[in-house]
Design an enzyme around this catalytic site. Structure first.
Site, PDB file in Angstrom:
ATOM      1  N   ALA A 190       0.858  -1.200   0.000  1.00 48.11           N
ATOM      2  CA  ALA A 190       0.000   0.000   0.000  1.00 48.11           C
ATOM      3  C   ALA A 190       0.884   1.237   0.000  1.00 48.11           C
ATOM      4  CB  ALA A 190      -0.924  -0.008   1.219  1.00 48.11           C
ATOM      5  N   GLU A 212      -0.363  -4.861   3.030  1.00 50.43           N
ATOM      6  CA  GLU A 212       0.804  -4.013   3.303  1.00 50.43           C
ATOM      7  C   GLU A 212       1.617  -4.593   4.459  1.00 50.43           C
ATOM      8  OE1 GLU A 212       2.559  -1.245   2.190  1.00 50.43           O
ATOM      9  OE2 GLU A 212       3.743  -1.669   3.990  1.00 50.43           O
ATOM     10  N   HIS A 452      -8.863  34.990  -1.521  1.00 51.02           N
ATOM     11  CA  HIS A 452     -10.056  34.406  -0.908  1.00 51.02           C
ATOM     12  C   HIS A 452     -11.173  34.356  -1.936  1.00 51.02           C
ATOM     13  CE1 HIS A 452     -13.162  33.546   2.058  1.00 51.02           C
ATOM     14  NE2 HIS A 452     -13.886  34.484   1.476  1.00 51.02           N
TER      15      HIS A 452
HETATM   16  P1  NAI Z   1       6.635   2.160  -2.382  1.00 53.54           P
HETATM   17  O1  NAI Z   1       7.966   2.048  -1.774  1.00 53.54           O
HETATM   18  O2  NAI Z   1       5.957   3.471  -2.435  1.00 53.54           O
HETATM   19  O3  NAI Z   1       5.621   1.162  -1.660  1.00 53.54           O
HETATM   20  C1  NAI Z   1       5.876  -0.207  -1.561  1.00 53.54           C
HETATM   21  C2  NAI Z   1       5.107  -0.740  -0.373  1.00 53.54           C
HETATM   22  O4  NAI Z   1       5.143  -2.147  -0.417  1.00 53.54           O
HETATM   23  C3  NAI Z   1       5.695  -0.315   0.965  1.00 53.54           C
HETATM   24  O5  NAI Z   1       4.687   0.278   1.745  1.00 53.54           O
HETATM   25  C4  NAI Z   1       6.219  -1.616   1.549  1.00 53.54           C
HETATM   26  O6  NAI Z   1       6.117  -1.665   2.938  1.00 53.54           O
HETATM   27  C5  NAI Z   1       5.316  -2.634   0.901  1.00 53.54           C
HETATM   28  N1  NAI Z   1       5.883  -3.996   0.802  1.00 53.54           N
HETATM   29  C6  NAI Z   1       7.151  -4.353   0.483  1.00 53.54           C
HETATM   30  N2  NAI Z   1       7.266  -5.695   0.441  1.00 53.54           N
HETATM   31  C7  NAI Z   1       6.046  -6.216   0.742  1.00 53.54           C
HETATM   32  C8  NAI Z   1       5.508  -7.529   0.839  1.00 53.54           C
HETATM   33  N3  NAI Z   1       6.261  -8.608   0.598  1.00 53.54           N
HETATM   34  N4  NAI Z   1       4.208  -7.688   1.170  1.00 53.54           N
HETATM   35  C9  NAI Z   1       3.430  -6.595   1.392  1.00 53.54           C
HETATM   36  N5  NAI Z   1       3.886  -5.314   1.304  1.00 53.54           N
HETATM   37  C10 NAI Z   1       5.165  -5.133   0.967  1.00 53.54           C
HETATM   38  O7  NAI Z   1       6.805   1.523  -3.846  1.00 53.54           O
HETATM   39  P2  NAI Z   1       5.809   1.503  -5.086  1.00 53.54           P
HETATM   40  O8  NAI Z   1       4.434   1.848  -4.667  1.00 53.54           O
HETATM   41  O9  NAI Z   1       6.065   0.219  -5.784  1.00 53.54           O
HETATM   42  O10 NAI Z   1       6.368   2.691  -5.973  1.00 53.54           O
HETATM   43  C11 NAI Z   1       7.729   2.706  -6.372  1.00 53.54           C
HETATM   44  C12 NAI Z   1       8.217   4.104  -6.477  1.00 53.54           C
HETATM   45  O11 NAI Z   1       7.689   4.728  -7.641  1.00 53.54           O
HETATM   46  C13 NAI Z   1       7.772   5.004  -5.334  1.00 53.54           C
HETATM   47  O12 NAI Z   1       8.624   4.864  -4.232  1.00 53.54           O
HETATM   48  C14 NAI Z   1       7.882   6.353  -5.929  1.00 53.54           C
HETATM   49  O13 NAI Z   1       9.202   6.794  -5.800  1.00 53.54           O
HETATM   50  C15 NAI Z   1       7.557   6.117  -7.405  1.00 53.54           C
HETATM   51  N6  NAI Z   1       6.178   6.547  -7.679  1.00 53.54           N
HETATM   52  C16 NAI Z   1       5.854   7.851  -7.458  1.00 53.54           C
HETATM   53  C17 NAI Z   1       4.569   8.297  -7.662  1.00 53.54           C
HETATM   54  C18 NAI Z   1       4.242   9.705  -7.347  1.00 53.54           C
HETATM   55  O14 NAI Z   1       5.160  10.508  -7.185  1.00 53.54           O
HETATM   56  N7  NAI Z   1       2.968  10.084  -7.248  1.00 53.54           N
HETATM   57  C19 NAI Z   1       3.518   7.401  -8.160  1.00 53.54           C
HETATM   58  C20 NAI Z   1       3.974   6.051  -8.327  1.00 53.54           C
HETATM   59  C21 NAI Z   1       5.254   5.661  -8.115  1.00 53.54           C
END
Ligand code: NAI
Ligand code: FAD
Length: 476
Positions: A190, A212, A452
């Site tokens: 999540a 998560e 405003h």
């Molecule tokens: P993330 O690091 O944001 O989230 C990954 C989540 O998966 C973490 O909360 C972690 O605790 C959980 N996790 C890890 N292993 C797990 C497991 N085995 N079982 C259950 N949960 C587990 O990484 P995400 O969402 O894949 O995104 C990668 C990157 O892409 C982000 O860190 C961000 O830098 C970039 N991104 C940025 C966006 C934005 O700026 N709006 C939108 C999408 C991605």
């Protein structure tokens, strides 16, 4: 004879293409080698961000949000449209159109700046030259470069017991392309991708369950904001299970069964699709010839110093393939700084003022330190927060939930962090980034006139609340 350039950039995402443009603006003869391959095999500059990340995800978030509002909020405004119908094919086409427009735009910018855009795979050789294998096959050529910028980005982390198959167990790119709304969507992680893509498909009708591993929701965010966001996401129907880890996944013909484990033990669940979004890892496969002098750290990132220099003279690296936040604007700014340094200019980057945004509804955005980080570091601070509920514009928009929270140094009054959960947080955070960049005090924002009615008045009131001077709320 090999072609010679002042700068050869390997990777054409927001780190690489921006570095190439700034290098060319600085009068340097520049080439950008990029090997992105679309699903139909075509090449397009723009990397993950434009082709399969920032841009297409925001297009789907916008369309799905409008669909959801039409079905759930228009009545409240006194607009009778009946039950809205979903034409997913048109929604996907619109998204693809926007992506194409932007990736095509980069090709135009390259032409205008006289940058040689080369579709192909680049490799840094021991002698400092860049070997390019053309995208469509053919003989590799070598480019001479006074400077090389590595900007090869990142790729999704794959779990060994839940391998991507593109059909049932999918990554974020596949999850932007579902041709029908999955009835049950499982999301592992999540984090940012899980929440954004989970929101898209939930609004379009999927039952979304998120698994998560961490006990804390959005552990990297200020926890007061994270708790408020979690409450709102749960109210929207996202089933977010914290402290739960995926331990097994099996894809069948029509569905995918998983086993996850939490404090209560093991549980089973079945979904139509499973999005695995547990983070991304730097991508450097095949990039470096042995002995080329560029080092990779234990987590796979290219090792760089504060100015993005690698261990080899005149070789630099930027973006997701180096340490720091994996964000497009971070990658681009590093690209600009490096291209300016190569041109002999003074340039530096403030890693403490990089905004993070999650484009859910409400949006979550922050910059600077969280309250938890200030406590851990024993920094004396004061805090002020103000809700969107008392804001006229937010009420008019029917989006009056969430808050702005400001943290300032107890003695100097310097703003140390701003955290937002609420409507248009992605836009509101720009004022806070500017405040941090200029090392503004809470008083500076207090004395700044905000229009405003506008959502930004909530930031103004939060700054006032830091000194218990908020006008439209009770100061505690
Ligand atoms: P993330 O690091 O944001 O989230 C990954 C989540 O998966 C973490 O909360 C972690 O605790 C959980 N996790 C890890 N292993 C797990 C497991 N085995 N079982 C259950 N949960 C587990 O990484 P995400 O969402 O894949 O995104 C990668 C990157 O892409 C982000 O860190 C961000 O830098 C970039 N991104 C940025 C966006 C934005 O700026 N709006 C939108 C999408 C991605
Ligand atoms: P990339 O964009 O990954 O580009 C690297 C390029 O290099 C690719 O085209 C790749 O094919 C190419 N390449 C790799 N190896 C070679 C080689 N050897 N030779 C030639 N070319 C090579 N960030 C935000 O800031 N805001 C967002 O809203 C946002 N949304 C996202 C949504 C999703 C679904 C995802 C997955 C990511 C999102 N991100 C967002 C993160 C953002 O996409 C990345 O931080 C950004 O793309 C990093 O830029 P980059 O230039 O370092 O790498």
């Amino acid at each position: 004879m090999s072609k010679a350039f002042d700068v050869v950039v390997i990777g054409g995402g927001p780190g690489g293409y921006v570095a190439a443009i700034r290098a060319a603006q600085n009068g340097l003869k520049t080439a950008c080698v990029d090997n992105w391959s679309n699903r139909d095999g075509s090449h397009a500059f723009g990397g993950t961000c434009l082709n399969a990340g920032c841009i297409p995800s925001k297009a789907m978030l916008e369309s799905s949000e409008l669909y959801y509002r039409a079905g759930h909020e228009f009545d409240h405004h006194g607009i009778k449209v009946g039950k809205p119908g979903l034409d997913l094919a048109t929604m996907l086409e619109r998204k693809a159109g926007i992506t194409k427009q932007f990736t095509g735009g980069i090709t135009q910018l390259f032409k205008a700046n006289k940058i040689e855009g080369i579709p192909g795979t680049g490799r840094l050789l021991k002698d400092g030259k860049v070997e390019v294998t053309p995208a469509g096959g053919g003989t590799a050529e070598q480019l001479e470069a006074r400077h090389v910028i590595l900007a090869t980005g990142s790729t999704p982390v794959e779990l060994p017991f839940a391998r991507f198959d593109g059909k049932r167990i999918v990554d974020s790119w596949d999850a932007l392309e579902f041709d029908e709304v999955p009835k049950r969507l499982g999301v592992i992680g999540a984090g940012v991708i899980g929440l954004e893509m989970g929101s898209v498909w939930s609004r379009l009708g999927s039952e979304v369950t998120m698994i998560e591993a961490q006990d804390q929701f959005l552990f990297m965010a200020d926890q007061q904001i994270a708790k408020d966001a979690l409450r709102q996401f749960k109210n929207q129907g996202l089933d977010i299970k914290l402290g739960a880890k995926l331990v097994d996944a099996k894809a069948g013909g029509n569905d995918v069964s998983i086993v996850y484990e939490d404090k209560q033990g093991k549980h089973e669940a079945t979904f139509d699709k499973l999005l695995v979004s547990v983070g991304r890892r730097p991508y450097t496969e095949g990039l470096l010839e042995d002995g080329c002098g560029v080092e990779i750290d234990a987590r796979g990132f290219i090792t760089v110093d504060d100015e993005n220099r690698t261990g080899r003279r005149n070789v630099w690296a930027v973006g997701d393939c180096v340490r720091g936040l994996m964000l497009a604007h971070k990658a681009s700014e590093e690209g600009v700084v490096v291209a300016d340094l190569i041109a002999g200019k003074t340039a530096e980057m403030n890693h403490d003022a990089i905004p993070s945004i999650i484009y859910t509804a409400p949006e979550v955005a922050w910059v600077g330190k969280t309250e938890e980080q200030l406590k851990d570091a024993d920094v004396p601070y004061k805090t002020g927060s103000f809700g969107f509920a008392a804001n006229g514009r937010a009420q008019a928009m029917n989006q009056a939930s969430g808050m702005v929270k400001m943290l300032a140094h107890q003695e100097s009054d310097e703003i140390l962090g701003v955290h937002i959960v609420g409507p248009m947080a992605s836009e509101l955070i720009a004022e806070a980034v500017m405040a941090l960049e200029f090392r503004a005090s809470a008083e500076d924002v207090q004395l700044t006139i905000h229009a405003h009615p506008a959502l930004a008045e909530v930031t103004h009131e939060a700054a006032l609340a830091v000194d218990k001077k908020a006008i439209h709320g009770v100061n505690r």
